[in-house]
Design a protein around this motif. Structure first.
Motif, short mmCIF file in Angstrom:
data_model
loop_
_atom_site.label_atom_id
_atom_site.label_comp_id
_atom_site.label_asym_id
_atom_site.label_seq_id
_atom_site.Cartn_x
_atom_site.Cartn_y
_atom_site.Cartn_z
N ALA A 42 67.29 84.53 2.19
CA ALA A 42 66.45 85.72 2.27
C ALA A 42 65.42 85.59 3.38
O ALA A 42 65.16 86.54 4.13
CB ALA A 42 65.77 85.97 0.93
N LEU A 43 64.81 84.41 3.51
CA LEU A 43 63.78 84.20 4.53
C LEU A 43 64.37 84.27 5.94
O LEU A 43 63.73 84.78 6.86
CB LEU A 43 63.10 82.85 4.31
N THR A 44 65.58 83.75 6.10
CA THR A 44 66.22 83.79 7.42
C THR A 44 66.54 85.22 7.83
O THR A 44 66.35 85.60 8.99
CB THR A 44 67.50 82.93 7.41
N SER A 91 65.91 82.50 12.20
CA SER A 91 66.29 81.12 11.89
C SER A 91 65.26 80.09 12.34
O SER A 91 65.07 79.07 11.67
CB SER A 91 67.63 80.80 12.54
N ARG A 92 64.55 80.33 13.45
CA ARG A 92 63.70 79.29 14.01
C ARG A 92 62.57 78.88 13.07
O ARG A 92 62.36 77.68 12.81
CB ARG A 92 63.11 79.75 15.34
N VAL A 127 71.14 76.90 5.92
CA VAL A 127 71.42 78.32 6.13
C VAL A 127 70.92 78.81 7.50
O VAL A 127 71.68 79.45 8.23
CB VAL A 127 70.83 79.17 4.99
N PRO A 128 69.66 78.55 7.89
CA PRO A 128 69.24 78.99 9.22
C PRO A 128 70.04 78.32 10.34
O PRO A 128 70.22 78.92 11.40
CB PRO A 128 67.76 78.61 9.28
N GLN A 129 70.53 77.11 10.11
CA GLN A 129 71.38 76.47 11.11
C GLN A 129 72.67 77.26 11.30
O GLN A 129 73.08 77.54 12.43
CB GLN A 129 71.73 75.04 10.66
N GLN A 130 73.31 77.63 10.20
CA GLN A 130 74.53 78.43 10.30
C GLN A 130 74.25 79.80 10.91
O GLN A 130 75.01 80.30 11.74
CB GLN A 130 75.15 78.60 8.90
#
Length: 405
Positions: free
Chosen positions: A257-259, A264-265, A308-311
């Motif tokens: 949700a945050l991403t 992502s950064r 998740v942010p990496q993906q």
């Protein structure tokens, strides 16, 4: 969220349980097979090496298959490998069975992440990926602690039968609940590895490699890293793994949700910094049970929260190549697992087990540097894409005005 993503998470739960449960029963395996804990730890390495090497290979070989067939075959091979682990007696053959189980995971997980992205609109990609990853993190909260408890109360072989059973259930769920999805474009292995020539992709994968190696250096030997807090009691270790896993589920879902909201950064860097600090002080916090619980809560939430942010970052670099990029990231995760098993074994010859956290922290903060380097290369591309989007909207508006005139 599209409910069709749920069966994908069930398969990830089975894969995740196998990935994490062996670390919790290493002492029992070592004693049963009459090998050292460091040698038993190579069961984790064998699984991870197979997963890492075979992920891009199998993605190329199965690209013309329907996605449901790929997922089903991956789970079937994974289940067969775990049955072999449960029944074989020779350590060398058991190592080979872990290679087979890793092959099944290599087929399944990248395809599951790619299918999740295909099932939802772009603005929900972060949450879809989080649901699939929640299957993995859920395995740490339920599957791995349960397996650890079974292994300590009964036999480590019983634990492997539990994992095999999960594989069967996940296979049935995929076969009955997931809709038919067409094959992706057929690409050669060379074409699938071609994104590695892109510095943005390479640095993003380097972030995954460094941070996950740091995290798994401790997890691979979690039974002895936290031995002071558990006093060698298996049920206490199972409880700690459950705490870690519960935090992982929360961190994983929150990160999705945050991403989607903040990009992502920010989510990625905050997660890496917090878990890096947590590991830097692990030699102190792992001495007492209450402090260990707090350390594992932070580790679970932030360590899993960075995946998740990496993906999401990889998909944003080249959305059309999402299946390829996600398979490369999955392979990188298990390269990290493989390296961590060997790296941890070497470090144990030089430092005390509870000091492994500091070695992990060095790698984690190195991953932060790689993440920022990747961002500096990605940022100009995003600016260009925004300008192109504005230009396209302007052209469309001008065309509409001309037609109205």
């Amino acid at each position: 969220m599209d409910m069709r993503v749920i069966p994908l998470a069930l398969g990830a739960f089975a894969i995740g349980t196998d990935s994490f449960v062996v670390a919790g029963i290493l002492p029992e395996i070592a004693q049963s097979l009459n090998v050292s804990i460091e040698a038993a730890g190579q069961l984790i390495t064998a699984y991870a090496v197979s997963y890492a090497i075979m992920t891009p290979v199998m993605a190329a070989l199965t690209s013309h298959w329907s996605r449901r067939l790929v997922l089903g075959c991956g789970l079937a091979i994974f289940t067969a490998g775990n049955v072999m682990t449960a029944v074989l007696a020779d350590f060398g053959l058991i190592l080979a069975s872990r290679v087979i189980a890793g092959l099944g995971g290599a087929i399944y997980m990248p395809a599951a992440s790619a299918v999740a992205v295909m099932l939802v609109p772009p603005e929900a990609r972060g949450r879809a990926l989080a649901i699939v990853m929640a299957g993995l993190s859920g395995a740490t909260a339920l599957g791995a602690p349960l397996g650890t408890l079974v292994g300590n109360v009964g036999s480590w072989r019983a634990t492997m039968w539990v994992v095999a059973t999960l594989g069967v259930l996940a296979t049935l769920a995929i076969a009955t609940l997931l809709p038919a999805i067409a094959a992706t474009a057929r690409l050669t292995l060379r074409e699938r590895l071609s994104p590695l020539r892109d510095a943005r992709v390479l640095l993003t994968l380097a972030t995954t490699l460094l941070v996950l190696t740091g995290l798994y250096t401790v997890y691979s030997y979690i039974s002895i890293v936290f031995a002071r807090a558990t006093a060698g009691r298996g049920e206490v270790l199972a409880m700690l793994i459950a705490v870690w896993g519960a935090a992982a589920v929360v961190g994983n879902i929150a990160a999705g949700a945050l991403t989607d909201r903040f990009g992502s950064r920010l989510v990625l860097n905050v997660a890496i910094v917090i878990v890096g600090i947590d590991f830097a002080f692990l030699s102190l916090s792992s001495a007492a049970l209450s402090a260990s619980i707090l350390a594992l809560l932070v580790w679970g939430a932030c360590g899993w929260g960075m995946l998740v942010p990496q993906q999401h970052r990889l998909v944003s670099i080249a959305p059309a190549l999402a299946p390829i990029l996600l398979s490369l990231n999955a392979a990188t995760i298990y390269v990290a697992v493989a390296i961590s098993g060997v790296f941890g074994a070497v470090m144990l010859q030089l430092i005390e087990p509870h000091e492994l956290g500091m070695a992990g922290a060095v790698l984690i903060f190195s991953g932060l540097a790689a993440s920022e380097w990747a961002h500096r290369l990605i940022r100009p591309l995003k600016a260009t894409q925004r300008m192109d989007a504005v230009g396209q909207k302007t052209m469309a508006r001008d065309t509409t005005c001309d037609e109205l005139r």
